[in-house]
Write a protein that holds these residues in place. Structure first.
Motif, PDB file in Angstrom:
ATOM      1  N   ILE A  86       0.806  -1.221   0.000  1.00 38.23           N
ATOM      2  CA  ILE A  86       0.000   0.000   0.000  1.00 38.23           C
ATOM      3  C   ILE A  86       0.840   1.273   0.000  1.00 38.23           C
ATOM      4  CG2 ILE A  86      -1.965  -1.109   1.125  1.00 38.23           C
ATOM      5  CD1 ILE A  86      -1.158   0.464   3.689  1.00 38.23           C
ATOM      6  N   GLY A  87       2.090   1.176   0.426  1.00 34.73           N
ATOM      7  CA  GLY A  87       2.959   2.356   0.530  1.00 34.73           C
ATOM      8  C   GLY A  87       3.002   3.222  -0.708  1.00 34.73           C
ATOM      9  N   PRO A  88       3.200   2.651  -1.886  1.00 35.43           N
ATOM     10  CA  PRO A  88       3.288   3.477  -3.091  1.00 35.43           C
ATOM     11  C   PRO A  88       2.012   4.269  -3.403  1.00 35.43           C
ATOM     12  CG  PRO A  88       4.207   1.313  -3.515  1.00 35.43           C
ATOM     13  CD  PRO A  88       3.541   1.257  -2.163  1.00 35.43           C
ATOM     14  N   SER A  89       0.876   3.818  -2.889  1.00 38.94           N
ATOM     15  CA  SER A  89      -0.370   4.530  -3.172  1.00 38.94           C
ATOM     16  C   SER A  89      -0.653   5.646  -2.161  1.00 38.94           C
ATOM     17  CB  SER A  89      -1.549   3.557  -3.195  1.00 38.94           C
ATOM     18  OG  SER A  89      -1.766   3.023  -1.907  1.00 38.94           O
ATOM     19  N   LEU A  90       0.191   5.760  -1.137  1.00 40.87           N
ATOM     20  CA  LEU A  90      -0.012   6.779  -0.110  1.00 40.87           C
ATOM     21  C   LEU A  90       0.846   8.010  -0.377  1.00 40.87           C
ATOM     22  CD1 LEU A  90       0.147   4.500   3.074  1.00 40.87           C
ATOM     23  CD2 LEU A  90      -1.906   5.345   1.908  1.00 40.87           C
ATOM     24  N   ASN A  91       0.295   9.176  -0.068  1.00 40.70           N
ATOM     25  CA  ASN A  91       1.109  10.387  -0.163  1.00 40.70           C
ATOM     26  C   ASN A  91       1.924  10.529   1.131  1.00 40.70           C
ATOM     27  OD1 ASN A  91      -0.538  11.631   1.842  1.00 40.70           O
ATOM     28  ND2 ASN A  91      -1.878  12.502   0.283  1.00 40.70           N
ATOM     29  N   ASP A  92       2.859  11.477   1.156  1.00 43.02           N
ATOM     30  CA  ASP A  92       3.744  11.650   2.306  1.00 43.02           C
ATOM     31  C   ASP A  92       2.969  11.950   3.583  1.00 43.02           C
ATOM     32  OD1 ASP A  92       5.956  11.120   0.761  1.00 43.02           O
ATOM     33  OD2 ASP A  92       6.483  13.230   0.464  1.00 43.02           O
ATOM     34  N   HIS A  93       1.913  12.744   3.470  1.00 44.45           N
ATOM     35  CA  HIS A  93       1.108  13.063   4.649  1.00 44.45           C
ATOM     36  C   HIS A  93       0.473  11.806   5.242  1.00 44.45           C
ATOM     37  CE1 HIS A  93      -1.533  15.173   7.383  1.00 44.45           C
ATOM     38  NE2 HIS A  93      -2.550  14.495   6.870  1.00 44.45           N
ATOM     39  N   SER A  94      -0.055  10.943   4.405  1.00 44.92           N
ATOM     40  CA  SER A  94      -0.683   9.706   4.873  1.00 44.92           C
ATOM     41  C   SER A  94       0.340   8.787   5.533  1.00 44.92           C
ATOM     42  CB  SER A  94      -1.361   8.972   3.714  1.00 44.92           C
ATOM     43  OG  SER A  94      -2.421   9.747   3.212  1.00 44.92           O
ATOM     44  N   LYS A  95       1.516   8.702   4.941  1.00 46.09           N
ATOM     45  CA  LYS A  95       2.582   7.888   5.531  1.00 46.09           C
ATOM     46  C   LYS A  95       2.963   8.435   6.906  1.00 46.09           C
ATOM     47  CE  LYS A  95       4.543   6.563   1.088  1.00 46.09           C
ATOM     48  NZ  LYS A  95       5.717   6.642   0.204  1.00 46.09           N
ATOM     49  N   GLU A  96       3.118   9.745   6.987  1.00 44.43           N
ATOM     50  CA  GLU A  96       3.469  10.364   8.270  1.00 44.43           C
ATOM     51  C   GLU A  96       2.377  10.110   9.306  1.00 44.43           C
ATOM     52  OE1 GLU A  96       4.334  14.686  10.329  1.00 44.43           O
ATOM     53  OE2 GLU A  96       4.642  14.497   8.170  1.00 44.43           O
ATOM     54  N   LEU A  97       1.135  10.196   8.884  1.00 39.21           N
ATOM     55  CA  LEU A  97       0.015   9.953   9.784  1.00 39.21           C
ATOM     56  C   LEU A  97       0.075   8.531  10.347  1.00 39.21           C
ATOM     57  CD1 LEU A  97      -2.592  11.068  11.000  1.00 39.21           C
ATOM     58  CD2 LEU A  97      -3.770  10.292   8.947  1.00 39.21           C
ATOM     59  N   LEU A  98       0.352   7.545   9.504  1.00 41.42           N
ATOM     60  CA  LEU A  98       0.460   6.165   9.972  1.00 41.42           C
ATOM     61  C   LEU A  98       1.616   6.011  10.958  1.00 41.42           C
ATOM     62  CD1 LEU A  98      -0.245   4.127   6.719  1.00 41.42           C
ATOM     63  CD2 LEU A  98      -1.733   4.386   8.724  1.00 41.42           C
ATOM     64  N   ILE A  99       2.734   6.667  10.681  1.00 44.84           N
ATOM     65  CA  ILE A  99       3.885   6.604  11.588  1.00 44.84           C
ATOM     66  C   ILE A  99       3.529   7.240  12.925  1.00 44.84           C
ATOM     67  CG2 ILE A  99       6.272   7.342  11.968  1.00 44.84           C
ATOM     68  CD1 ILE A  99       5.953   5.229   9.756  1.00 44.84           C
ATOM     69  N   ARG A 100       2.870   8.376  12.892  1.00 40.66           N
ATOM     70  CA  ARG A 100       2.480   9.053  14.140  1.00 40.66           C
ATOM     71  C   ARG A 100       1.488   8.195  14.945  1.00 40.66           C
ATOM     72  NH1 ARG A 100       4.472  13.950  14.895  1.00 40.66           N
ATOM     73  NH2 ARG A 100       5.311  15.068  13.104  1.00 40.66           N
ATOM     74  N   ILE A 101       0.587   7.516  14.271  1.00 45.81           N
ATOM     75  CA  ILE A 101      -0.334   6.601  14.951  1.00 45.81           C
ATOM     76  C   ILE A 101       0.463   5.489  15.627  1.00 45.81           C
ATOM     77  CG2 ILE A 101      -2.099   4.818  14.562  1.00 45.81           C
ATOM     78  CD1 ILE A 101      -3.297   6.718  12.424  1.00 45.81           C
ATOM     79  N   ALA A 102       1.424   4.921  14.915  1.00 40.82           N
ATOM     80  CA  ALA A 102       2.247   3.847  15.478  1.00 40.82           C
ATOM     81  C   ALA A 102       2.993   4.317  16.718  1.00 40.82           C
ATOM     82  CB  ALA A 102       3.236   3.335  14.422  1.00 40.82           C
ATOM     83  N   VAL A 103       3.598   5.492  16.655  1.00 43.48           N
ATOM     84  CA  VAL A 103       4.347   6.029  17.798  1.00 43.48           C
ATOM     85  C   VAL A 103       3.403   6.304  18.961  1.00 43.48           C
ATOM     86  CG1 VAL A 103       5.708   8.001  18.606  1.00 43.48           C
ATOM     87  CG2 VAL A 103       6.237   6.947  16.400  1.00 43.48           C
ATOM     88  N   ASP A 104       2.250   6.859  18.665  1.00 42.30           N
ATOM     89  CA  ASP A 104       1.281   7.174  19.716  1.00 42.30           C
ATOM     90  C   ASP A 104       0.835   5.904  20.444  1.00 42.30           C
ATOM     91  OD1 ASP A 104      -0.563   8.462  21.341  1.00 42.30           O
ATOM     92  OD2 ASP A 104      -1.612   9.436  19.696  1.00 42.30           O
ATOM     93  N   ILE A 105       0.559   4.861  19.712  1.00 44.61           N
ATOM     94  CA  ILE A 105       0.147   3.598  20.332  1.00 44.61           C
ATOM     95  C   ILE A 105       1.302   3.006  21.137  1.00 44.61           C
ATOM     96  CG2 ILE A 105      -0.550   1.208  19.897  1.00 44.61           C
ATOM     97  CD1 ILE A 105      -2.089   2.380  17.437  1.00 44.61           C
ATOM     98  N   ALA A 106       2.492   3.050  20.587  1.00 48.27           N
ATOM     99  CA  ALA A 106       3.652   2.501  21.289  1.00 48.27           C
ATOM    100  C   ALA A 106       3.902   3.230  22.602  1.00 48.27           C
ATOM    101  CB  ALA A 106       4.889   2.585  20.400  1.00 48.27           C
ATOM    102  N   ALA A 107       3.589   4.502  22.646  1.00 47.82           N
ATOM    103  CA  ALA A 107       3.841   5.309  23.845  1.00 47.82           C
ATOM    104  C   ALA A 107       2.696   5.256  24.854  1.00 47.82           C
ATOM    105  CB  ALA A 107       4.113   6.753  23.436  1.00 47.82           C
ATOM    106  N   THR A 108       1.697   4.432  24.616  1.00 48.52           N
ATOM    107  CA  THR A 108       0.543   4.337  25.511  1.00 48.52           C
ATOM    108  C   THR A 108       0.964   4.034  26.943  1.00 48.52           C
ATOM    109  OG1 THR A 108      -0.949   3.668  23.751  1.00 48.52           O
ATOM    110  CG2 THR A 108      -1.613   3.077  25.975  1.00 48.52           C
ATOM    111  N   ASP A 109       1.976   3.181  27.092  1.00 44.69           N
ATOM    112  CA  ASP A 109       2.412   2.811  28.439  1.00 44.69           C
ATOM    113  C   ASP A 109       3.440   3.791  29.015  1.00 44.69           C
ATOM    114  OD1 ASP A 109       4.620   2.186  26.912  1.00 44.69           O
ATOM    115  OD2 ASP A 109       4.674   0.069  27.455  1.00 44.69           O
ATOM    116  N   GLY A 110       3.663   4.901  28.324  1.00 47.04           N
ATOM    117  CA  GLY A 110       4.550   5.939  28.836  1.00 47.04           C
ATOM    118  C   GLY A 110       5.972   5.878  28.337  1.00 47.04           C
ATOM    119  N   GLU A 111       6.307   4.871  27.561  1.00 42.91           N
ATOM    120  CA  GLU A 111       7.664   4.786  27.030  1.00 42.91           C
ATOM    121  C   GLU A 111       7.665   4.068  25.684  1.00 42.91           C
ATOM    122  OE1 GLU A 111      10.267   2.370  29.418  1.00 42.91           O
ATOM    123  OE2 GLU A 111       8.753   0.838  29.665  1.00 42.91           O
ATOM    124  N   LEU A 112       8.709   4.328  24.926  1.00 38.76           N
ATOM    125  CA  LEU A 112       8.908   3.620  23.666  1.00 38.76           C
ATOM    126  C   LEU A 112       9.982   2.572  23.903  1.00 38.76           C
ATOM    127  CD1 LEU A 112       8.920   6.526  21.057  1.00 38.76           C
ATOM    128  CD2 LEU A 112       7.181   4.779  21.351  1.00 38.76           C
TER     129      LEU A 112
END
Length: 117
Positions: free
Chosen positions: A61-87
């Motif tokens: 799916i990566g090639p069909s996403l624009n840079d903003h969408s890719k960044e959004l997915l990365i930010r979602i991943a980081v946000d979920i990973a930090a749920t417990d207070g640390e990465l």
């Protein structure tokens, strides 16, 4: 988005209820789409047991996403990973793999994981 959410929930080898709740909240807030916690929990269990090929899906799916969408997915991943207070190291490694699978720049990723450095 769902694949990124599932990958991050199981990144540390366990399924934590607070991560599922956080993930559903994030997805609803960011995408406006309704997502069911039970479905996410079931898919996370399946992913944990079977090690679903998240990277394959993201590379497709990566090639069909624009840079903003890719960044959004990365930010979602980081946000979920930090749920417990640390990465945790494993979570950071998975975020890096997700970014790589999406062809997201390493410099841009550093700006998300460690802003201001």
């Amino acid at each position: 988005t769902r694949w990124v959410v599932i990958a991050m929930i199981v990144a540390d080898g366990e399924i934590v209820t607070s991560e599922i709740s956080r993930a559903t909240h994030i997805v609803q807030r960011v995408t406006g789409a309704s997502i069911d916690e039970t479905m996410i929990a079931e898919e996370a269990s399946s992913a944990l047991e079977q090690r679903l090929p998240v990277g394959d899906v993201l590379r497709r799916i990566g090639p069909s996403l624009n840079d903003h969408s890719k960044e959004l997915l990365i930010r979602i991943a980081v946000d979920i990973a930090a749920t417990d207070g640390e990465l945790a190291a494993g979570e950071i490694a998975l975020v890096r793999r997700i970014a790589e699978d999406l062809s997201f720049s390493a410099d841009d990723l550093r700006g998300i994981i460690a802003p201001g450095e």
